[in-house]
Design a protein around this motif. Sequence first.
Motif, PDB file in Angstrom:
ATOM      1  N   MET A 186       0.656   4.119  -2.809  1.00 19.75           N
ATOM      2  CA  MET A 186       0.505   5.527  -2.409  1.00 19.75           C
ATOM      3  C   MET A 186       1.581   6.396  -3.070  1.00 19.75           C
ATOM      4  SD  MET A 186      -1.514   7.382  -0.536  1.00 19.75           S
ATOM      5  CE  MET A 186      -1.468   8.995  -1.298  1.00 19.75           C
ATOM      6  N   ASP A 190       3.289   3.178   7.695  1.00 21.18           N
ATOM      7  CA  ASP A 190       4.133   2.057   7.282  1.00 21.18           C
ATOM      8  C   ASP A 190       5.461   2.057   8.053  1.00 21.18           C
ATOM      9  OD1 ASP A 190       4.869  -0.178   5.848  1.00 21.18           O
ATOM     10  OD2 ASP A 190       5.578   0.944   4.107  1.00 21.18           O
ATOM     11  N   GLY A 250      -5.235  -0.679   3.227  1.00 21.38           N
ATOM     12  CA  GLY A 250      -5.401  -0.334   4.640  1.00 21.38           C
ATOM     13  C   GLY A 250      -6.574  -1.066   5.266  1.00 21.38           C
ATOM     14  N   THR A 281      -4.706   2.009  -2.296  1.00 20.19           N
ATOM     15  CA  THR A 281      -4.029   2.173  -1.001  1.00 20.19           C
ATOM     16  C   THR A 281      -5.032   2.051   0.143  1.00 20.19           C
ATOM     17  OG1 THR A 281      -2.512   3.704  -2.091  1.00 20.19           O
ATOM     18  CG2 THR A 281      -2.487   3.686   0.315  1.00 20.19           C
ATOM     19  N   LEU A 314      -7.748   8.733   3.081  1.00 21.15           N
ATOM     20  CA  LEU A 314      -7.513   8.346   1.684  1.00 21.15           C
ATOM     21  C   LEU A 314      -8.828   8.237   0.914  1.00 21.15           C
ATOM     22  CD1 LEU A 314      -4.698   5.688   2.133  1.00 21.15           C
ATOM     23  CD2 LEU A 314      -4.468   8.029   1.294  1.00 21.15           C
ATOM     24  N   TYR A 344       1.400  10.998   5.466  1.00 15.25           N
ATOM     25  CA  TYR A 344       0.770  10.356   6.631  1.00 15.25           C
ATOM     26  C   TYR A 344       0.764   8.841   6.452  1.00 15.25           C
ATOM     27  CZ  TYR A 344      -2.696   8.920  10.060  1.00 15.25           C
ATOM     28  OH  TYR A 344      -3.328   8.284  11.088  1.00 15.25           O
ATOM     29  N   TRP A 345       0.382   8.384   5.248  1.00 11.89           N
ATOM     30  CA  TRP A 345       0.272   6.948   5.029  1.00 11.89           C
ATOM     31  C   TRP A 345       1.640   6.252   5.128  1.00 11.89           C
ATOM     32  CZ3 TRP A 345      -3.638   4.007   5.699  1.00 11.89           C
ATOM     33  CH2 TRP A 345      -3.516   2.651   5.357  1.00 11.89           C
ATOM     34  N   VAL A 387      -4.088   3.572  11.184  1.00 15.57           N
ATOM     35  CA  VAL A 387      -4.452   2.994   9.881  1.00 15.57           C
ATOM     36  C   VAL A 387      -5.907   3.359   9.551  1.00 15.57           C
ATOM     37  CG1 VAL A 387      -4.729   0.848   8.560  1.00 15.57           C
ATOM     38  CG2 VAL A 387      -2.814   1.082  10.143  1.00 15.57           C
ATOM     39  N   GLY A 440      -6.116   6.824   8.472  1.00 16.47           N
ATOM     40  CA  GLY A 440      -5.533   6.887   7.123  1.00 16.47           C
ATOM     41  C   GLY A 440      -6.509   6.423   6.058  1.00 16.47           C
ATOM     42  N   SER A 481       0.830  -1.212   0.000  1.00 14.58           N
ATOM     43  CA  SER A 481       0.000   0.000   0.000  1.00 14.58           C
ATOM     44  C   SER A 481       0.861   1.259   0.000  1.00 14.58           C
ATOM     45  CB  SER A 481      -0.954  -0.001   1.198  1.00 14.58           C
ATOM     46  OG  SER A 481      -0.261   0.300   2.385  1.00 14.58           O
ATOM     47  N   SER A 482       2.057   1.178   0.577  1.00  7.53           N
ATOM     48  CA  SER A 482       2.974   2.323   0.534  1.00  7.53           C
ATOM     49  C   SER A 482       3.441   2.566  -0.902  1.00  7.53           C
ATOM     50  CB  SER A 482       4.180   2.069   1.433  1.00  7.53           C
ATOM     51  OG  SER A 482       4.210   2.992   2.494  1.00  7.53           O
TER      52      SER A 482
END
Lengths: 97, 208
Positions: free
Chosen positions: B88, B195, B114, B110, B167, B190-191, B160, B163, B84-85
């Motif tokens: 993103m 991580d 999460g 993403t 998102l 932030y995301w 999370v 986030g 997911s990072s």
Amino acid sequence: MERITPYRTYWLVWIVLLALTLSMIVAEGAPLARGLVVSFILLAMLLKVTMIGAWYMHLRLERAALILSVVLATFVTAAALFFLLVPEAISLPQAGP
Amino acid sequence: MTTVAMGSSETAAPVAHWQGGVSPFAVSWQKLMMWIFLVTDALLFAGFLASYGFVRLASPAWPEQNEVFPMLKIAAMTFVLITSSATMATAVGAAHRRDLKRAMVFVALTALGGLLFLLAQATEWATLIAEGARLTHNPWGPAPFAAFFFMITGFHGSHVLIGVILLTVVALRLWRGRATGMGVEVAGLYWHFVDVVWCFIFPLFYLL
């Protein structure tokens, strides 16, 4: 941040992050000296954090003033906590092996 | 900027500098505010992990993580969060290229990552609670083990969740053509921080 990072770079970093994570899991179960395993896992952990900060959060493209403010504020405080607390914890009479 | 009477060219430069004529970090205020928040939040997690380390080292015994946690599931959760990072980062790259459609797709992916992570964590919590783990009780030995587990993973999980909400809002704004590249980048910071925190929790709590 002014420069544009190629998409390919993000996915190359992703592959390295996954490889590091996998190596940490393998190392944890490897028949090696405990000190070596712990050192390797901590080193891989710091490498992963550095890569996410540099490439995903684009810190490598920022001014040194921002990089130093972020890195010093967090790591110096964390290191101070670590070095103040660990000797105290180990010195307690009921501490484990 | 307020006009200041200058006596000489020697005093003019520093006065102009400290009145905002030069931006020492050369970033937008939105990004700077997010960085300041992330540093303070990082110190909070540093405090949690330091206290965990202290109690762990000071305890005469500690449960074997392999016997308590399903390591395959934890590894899968880590895989989802790292992926997911990457999605993103791709979304931020697309937003900077003004490719808003691609940015929206990757922000949505993403958020989905999460959500998957949260579902896995919820089932992990449910399993441990069913086995008798509580904030004040740990069926595998010293009570602080369960307390630290719920506190650290719970605090991270709440990040999370925030986030995922953030998102989702960004993806909707991109869909309506109202999001800016800066908005996507700040949400991305932030995301990635979420991580980064997991990069510490995973080895320190689950592996070592």
